[in-house]
Design an enzyme around this catalytic site. Structure first.
Site, PDB file in Angstrom:
ATOM      1  CE1 TYR A  72      -3.767   2.461   0.763  1.00 21.76           C
ATOM      2  CE2 TYR A  72      -2.199   3.385   2.352  1.00 21.76           C
ATOM      3  CZ  TYR A  72      -3.374   3.482   1.624  1.00 21.76           C
ATOM      4  OH  TYR A  72      -4.144   4.604   1.744  1.00 21.76           O
ATOM      5  CB  SER A 124     -26.068  26.394  -2.227  1.00 17.14           C
ATOM      6  OG  SER A 124     -27.320  25.835  -2.442  1.00 17.14           O
ATOM      7  CG  LEU A 125     -25.059  32.033  -3.141  1.00 17.73           C
ATOM      8  CD1 LEU A 125     -23.825  32.872  -3.427  1.00 17.73           C
ATOM      9  CD2 LEU A 125     -26.202  32.921  -2.686  1.00 17.73           C
ATOM     10  CD  GLU A 138     -18.896  40.067  -0.001  1.00 13.48           C
ATOM     11  OE1 GLU A 138     -18.903  41.123   0.644  1.00 13.48           O
ATOM     12  OE2 GLU A 138     -18.672  38.963   0.504  1.00 13.48           O
ATOM     13  CE  LYS A 169     -20.139  31.063  -5.390  1.00 16.94           C
ATOM     14  NZ  LYS A 169     -19.144  29.967  -5.316  1.00 16.94           N
ATOM     15  CG  ASP A 208     -12.787  28.269  -5.778  1.00 14.31           C
ATOM     16  OD1 ASP A 208     -13.648  27.600  -5.184  1.00 14.31           O
ATOM     17  OD2 ASP A 208     -12.173  27.871  -6.771  1.00 14.31           O
ATOM     18  CD  GLU A 234     -16.123  30.429   0.791  1.00 18.26           C
ATOM     19  OE1 GLU A 234     -17.184  30.669   1.406  1.00 18.26           O
ATOM     20  OE2 GLU A 234     -16.024  29.585  -0.112  1.00 18.26           O
ATOM     21  CE1 TYR A 257     -20.546  33.686   2.729  1.00 15.95           C
ATOM     22  CE2 TYR A 257     -18.214  33.907   2.212  1.00 15.95           C
ATOM     23  CZ  TYR A 257     -19.346  33.124   2.387  1.00 15.95           C
ATOM     24  OH  TYR A 257     -19.264  31.768   2.227  1.00 15.95           O
ATOM     25  CE  LYS A 293     -23.840  37.822  -0.121  1.00 16.85           C
ATOM     26  NZ  LYS A 293     -22.789  37.953   0.867  1.00 16.85           N
ATOM     27  CE  LYS A 323     -20.258  29.789  -9.360  1.00 17.77           C
ATOM     28  NZ  LYS A 323     -20.159  28.427  -9.821  1.00 17.77           N
ATOM     29  CB  CYS A 352     -31.317  -0.650 -22.974  1.00 18.46           C
ATOM     30  SG  CYS A 352     -30.470  -0.657 -21.389  1.00 18.46           S
ATOM     31  CB  CYS A 359     -31.773  -4.722 -20.252  1.00 19.39           C
ATOM     32  SG  CYS A 359     -32.928  -3.543 -20.974  1.00 19.39           S
ATOM     33  CB  CYS A 361     -33.784   1.497 -21.190  1.00 20.12           C
ATOM     34  SG  CYS A 361     -34.112  -0.195 -20.734  1.00 20.12           S
ATOM     35  CB  CYS A 412     -33.477  -2.338 -17.623  1.00 22.39           C
ATOM     36  SG  CYS A 412     -31.849  -1.606 -17.919  1.00 22.39           S
TER      37      CYS A 412
END
Ligand code: IVH
Length: 694
Positions: free
Chosen positions: A45, A91-92, A125, A127, A129, A184, A236, A300, A324, A418, A421, A437, A443
Site C-alpha cells: 500500500y 447555497s446560491l 463582492e 465569490k 473559492d 469563507e 460575508y 445580494k 460566475k 439499451c 438489457c 430504455c 433492466c
C-alpha cells in the site's frame, strides 16, 4: 517489468497512471477504513502511495482534485463531532450570462411588486473559492466553529478555527447576545505556492489548488498543524442572530468590521443591473491580480426587509445570486462515448477523454447531454474537442476542432437499444430529446440505479449502504427491490455463506450495516416519496405532495384512484399549485404499474412512514388549510402570497373546489370567485388575508 521513473513519464502516461493509482488506493482505503478488511500488505500500500506522490511531484499540474493525496486523514467523517447549524447554510443560484443578471433584478421587482423607478440596491463582492464555515458567537465569545457540511449539519472544528489570526475569539464592542457569522476560509495564492514547495521538499503530498489546501489544512485532527498553515477568512453573511439591529446587509458588514472580523475590501453597492455587470467586468479584469482565487461575484439585495419577503426557493435565497466567470477551457481528444442508463431509463452519453488539466483539475470524462447534442456538435470518436469546466459542475464538451478531424471518421450513431438489457430505447413522446430504455425494472441498470437512489443521502440515507454495496448485494441476488433491504439481516442469517464469512466483511461492519438499516425503519413522508424515484418527483415536489396528502396511505389510495382522468382524485392532484400536469401524470403513471404498487406495499410492510403535519411558522390559523388566490393582488404578488401561505403551513391550490377552505380574492376576480360563492366558501379580501398572514 521495471517501473519507469516518474520523471521519465510523458504527460499522458503520467495522467493515466495517476488515475489508475488513485482508483486503486481509494479502493484499498475503503476496504481498510469502511470494511475493516484490507487486502494488501502495508508495504504494498505504501509503495502505491509513494509512486503516486512521486508522479504528482513531477507533474504538479496533473494532481487530481480527487487524488488520495488530497484527502486529509482517511476516515474524516468519524473523527470530527457533528454540529447542527442554528439556521441552515444555503447555497446560491448561479448566473452566467448578462441576461441572467437582468432577469434576477426583474424577478425581484416582480416578486416585490416594485415600480420601475424604485431602485433595488445590491451589495456586491467577489465569490471566494474557499470553503464556507459557520462561527457561533455567544455574548461576543467564539463558542463553536463548524464546516458547512450538508448545509444543515457540519463538522466541529472550533479549535482549528481559533488558531486563525482572522478569527477573533472575542468580538469587540457592542455585540448581539447570539450570532452565527458565515464566511469563507481560503488560502492566498502566494501562501499556497509556499506551502506546496515546503510539502514537496519534505516529501509530503502537494495540494491541487488553494481550495484543497485550505480544506486540508482546516480539517486537521491536531489544531497545532492548522496553526502553521496560512489560512485566512472573510465574513460575508450570518445565520441565527438575536438582537441584530440593522436594516441593510451593508450595515451588517460594517458591524462585522467594527467587531474585528475581516470583510472583503472589493465590496461595492450597485443600483441597477448595469452597475452589477460593470462590477462583474471590473472584478474579472482584476481577477489575476487578486491575492486569492475567486470564481465569480455575488450580488445580494441590500435591504433586509426585502430579503425577508423574498425568502428562499429550495436551498437558495431569492435575494442573492452568484454571477460566475467564464469557464476554463482546454483541448483534448474524444476517445469514446459511453452510454449510461439512469434510474428512469434515460440513456445519457458520456465522453471519455484523453486526460487533460483544465484550470488545475484533471478531466477524463465530460457530459454530452443527449443524442441531439452530439449531432448538433457533429462529434465523432477520435475528434479533437474543446472542453470546459466551471466550478463544481461536470465538465462539458463545447465543440470539436475541425482541424483535428480525421476525414475518414464515421458519423457517430446513437444506440436505439439499451446497452445494458437490450430492450428498445425510443425517444420520449412529445418531442423529448431523451432516449429511454423500455426495460423498466427488468433492466438491471435501471433497477440498480433506483436502489442506489433509494438508499442515497437525501432519500433513505442508509449509512454504509452506498453504490458499491448495492451492487454487491444485487450481484449476490439478495436485493431486487427496496423492501429486500429491510430483510437483509434475515437473509444473511439464513445464508449458507453469511457476510461475516466473506472476504471484505467483518463482524463489526456487518453489525453496523444492519443497525443503520434498522435506524431507517421510520421515515418522514417526503423522504419516503422522494426515495421512490418517481420521474419529476424531486425533494421539492415530494414535500409538496406529502403536505397535501398528509399520510402515505391517503396518498397511494388517491394516486391509484387518479388513474381515472374523470375522477375527483385526479382533479385534486392536478390542482395542487406547484404540481404541474407533467409531474401529476408521472406520479399517476408510476402507481398505474402493478409492479410499482407491489413494491411500495412490500416496502410499507417493512417501514413506518410518519404522517406529514404541515410545517408551521408561528401560531398560524391557516395550518393545513387549502387556499386559492384569485384576481389581482395590490400589496403583494401572487408568488409572494403563495410563498407566505406555504410558510404558514397552508396548501395553495390553483382551482376552487369543495376542498378549498379559503379564497383570497383581489380586484377583478372572476369565475373562481363566482364558484366560491356557489360553494359557500369563505372569501377574504386582500387586506383580510394580510391581517391573517401577518
Ligand atoms: S453569500 C445565503 N458571499 O459560495 C447566501 N457566498 O455558491 C450565503 N461564497 O456556500 C452565501 N464567497 O461558500 C456568499 N462573498 C460571498 C461568497 C460566498 C464565496 C460561497 C459560499 C456559498 C457558496 C454558494
Amino acid at each position: 517489468m521495471a517501473e519507469v521513473a516518474a520523471t521519465d513519464l510523458d504527460e499522458a502516461q503520467a495522467a493515466a497512471e495517476l488515475e489508475r493509482l488513485g482508483a486503486e488506493i481509494a479502493a484499498h482505503d475503503a476496504r481498510y477504513y469502511q470494511d475493516d478488511a484490507p487486502t494488501v500488505s502495508d508495504a504494498d500500500y505504501d509503495a502505491l502511495r509513494r509512486r503516486l506522490l512521486a508522479i504528482e511531484a513531477a507533474f504538479p499540474h496533473l494532481v487530481r482534485a480527487d487524488s488520495p493525496s488530497q484527502r486529509v486523514g482517511a476516515a474524516p467523517s468519524a473523527t470530527f463531532d457533528k454540529a447542527t447549524h442554528l439556521r441552515p447554510m444555503l447555497s446560491l443560484d448561479n448566473a452566467f450570462a448578462a441576461e441572467d443578471v437582468v432577469e434576477f433584478d426583474a424577478r425581484i421587482r416582480r416578486f416585490l411588486k416594485l415600480g420601475p423607478d424604485e431602485p433595488v440596491v445590491f451589495a456586491a463582492e467577489p465569490k471566494i473559492d474557499g470553503l464556507s464555515i459557520n462561527l457561533t458567537y455567544r455574548d461576543g465569545r467564539l463558542v463553536l466553529g463548524a464546516t458547512r457540511g450538508d448545509g444543515f449539519v457540519g463538522e466541529t472544528v472550533t479549535a482549528n478555527l481559533a488558531t486563525l489570526k482572522d478569527i477573533p475569539e472575542r468580538l469587540k464592542g457592542a455585540v448581539p447576545p447570539l450570532i452565527e457569522i458565515r464566511g469563507e476560509i481560503y488560502m492566498a495564492r502566494h501562501d499556497f505556492a509556499e506551502l506546496n514547495a515546503a510539502q514537496a521538499a519534505a516529501g509530503k503530498p502537494v495540494f491541487a489548488n488553494p481550495r484543497n489546501a485550505a480544506a486540508g489544512s482546516l480539517r486537521q485532527l491536531d489544531p497545532e498543524v492548522t496553526r502553521t498553515r496560512p489560512l485566512r477568512f472573510f465574513a460575508y453573511a450570518w445565520g441565527e442572530a438575536e438582537g441584530l439591529e440593522a436594516a441593510r446587509h451593508s450595515e451588517v458588514l460594517a458591524l462585522f468590521q467594527s467587531w474585528g472580523l475581516p470583510t472583503n475590501p472589493e465590496f461595492r453597492l450597485c443600483r441597477s443591473p448595469e452597475e452589477l455587470l460593470a462590477f462583474h467586468a471590473d472584478i474579472e479584469r482584476k481577477r489575476a491580480d487578486l491575492p486569492y482565487e475567486i470564481d465569480g461575484v455575488v450580488y445580494k439585495v441590500d435591504r433586509l426587509d426585502w430579503q425577508a419577503r423574498l425568502g428562499f426557493v429550495a436551498r437558495a435565497p431569492r435575494w442573492a445570486i452568484a454571477h460566475k466567470f467564464q469557464a476554463e477551457r482546454a483541448t483534448t481528444r474524444l476517445l469514446g462515448i459511453d452510454i449510461q442508463v439512469g434510474r428512469t431509463g434515460a440513456l445519457t452519453p458520456v465522453a471519455r477523454l484523453e486526460p487533460v488539466s483544465v484550470g488545475g483539475v484533471v478531466v477524463a470524462n465530460a457530459t454530452l447531454h443527449n443524442e441531439d447534442e452530439i449531432r448538433r456538435k457533429d462529434l465523432r470518436i477520435g475528434d479533437g474537442v474543446i472542453i470546459q469546466r466551471a466550478g463544481d459542475v461536470i465538465p462539458q464538451v463545447v465543440a470539436m476542432v475541425p482541424e483535428m478531424r480525421d476525414p475518414d471518421a464515421p458519423e457517430y450513431v446513437f444506440p436505439d437499444h439499451c446497452p445494458v438489457c437490450g430492450a428498445s430505447a425510443p425517444r420520449d413522446e412529445g418531442g423529448d430529446v431523451v432516449r429511454r430504455c423500455t426495460g423498466g425494472l427488468t433492466c438491471e441498470a435501471q433497477a440498480v440505479e433506483r436502489l442506489r437512489h433509494f438508499v442515497s443521502r437525501r432519500a433513505f440515507d442508509i449509512e454504509g449502504l452506498g453504490e458499491k454495496q448495492v451492487r454487491f448485494f444485487w450481484d449476490l441476488g439478495w436485493i431486487r427491490s427496496p423492501a429486500d433491504i429491510f430483510a437483509l439481516r434475515q437473509k444473511n442469517a439464513a445464508a449458507e455463506e453469511p457476510l461475516e464469512k466473506r472476504k471484505g466483511w467483518k463482524d463489526r461492519s456487518v453489525a453496523n450495516l444492519f443497525d443503520a438499516i434498522e435506524a431507517r425503519r421510520t421515515i418522514s413522508f417526503p423522504r419516503f416519496l422522494f426515495a421512490l424515484g418517481i420521474r419529476h418527483v424531486g425533494e421539492e415536489n415530494a414535500k409538496l405532495l406529502a403536505r397535501n396528502y398528509g399520510t402515505s396511505d391517503a396518498f397511494i389510495a388517491a394516486m391509484v384512484e387518479a388513474k381515472d382522468p374523470e375522477s375527483q382524485a385526479w382533479r385534486d392532484l392536478d390542482s395542487i399549485d406547484g404540481i404541474g400536469t407533467a409531474v401529476a401524470t408521472a406520479v399517476v403513471d408510476f402507481f398505474a404499474e402493478p409492479h410499482n404498487v407491489d413494491a411500495v406495499h412490500a416496502l410499507l410492510a417493512q417501514v413506518t412512514v410518519e404522517p406529514e403535519a404541515a410545517r408551521v411558522v408561528g401560531n398560524s390559523q391557516i395550518v393545513g388549510k387549502t387556499i386559492v388566490f384569485t384576481g389581482t393582488l395590490e400589496k403583494m404578488t401572487r408568488d409572494e402570497a403563495k410563498a407566505r401561505a406555504e410558510q404558514l403551513g397552508a396548501k395553495v391550490a390553483s382551482s376552487v373546489s369543495s376542498k378549498t377552505d379559503l379564497v383570497v380574492a383581489g380586484s377583478s376576480a372572476g369565475s373562481k370567485l363566482k364558484k366560491a360563492a356557489e360553494l359557500g366558501l369563505t372569501v377574504l379580501t386582500e387586506d383580510e388575508w394580510l391581517a391573517l398572514a401577518n
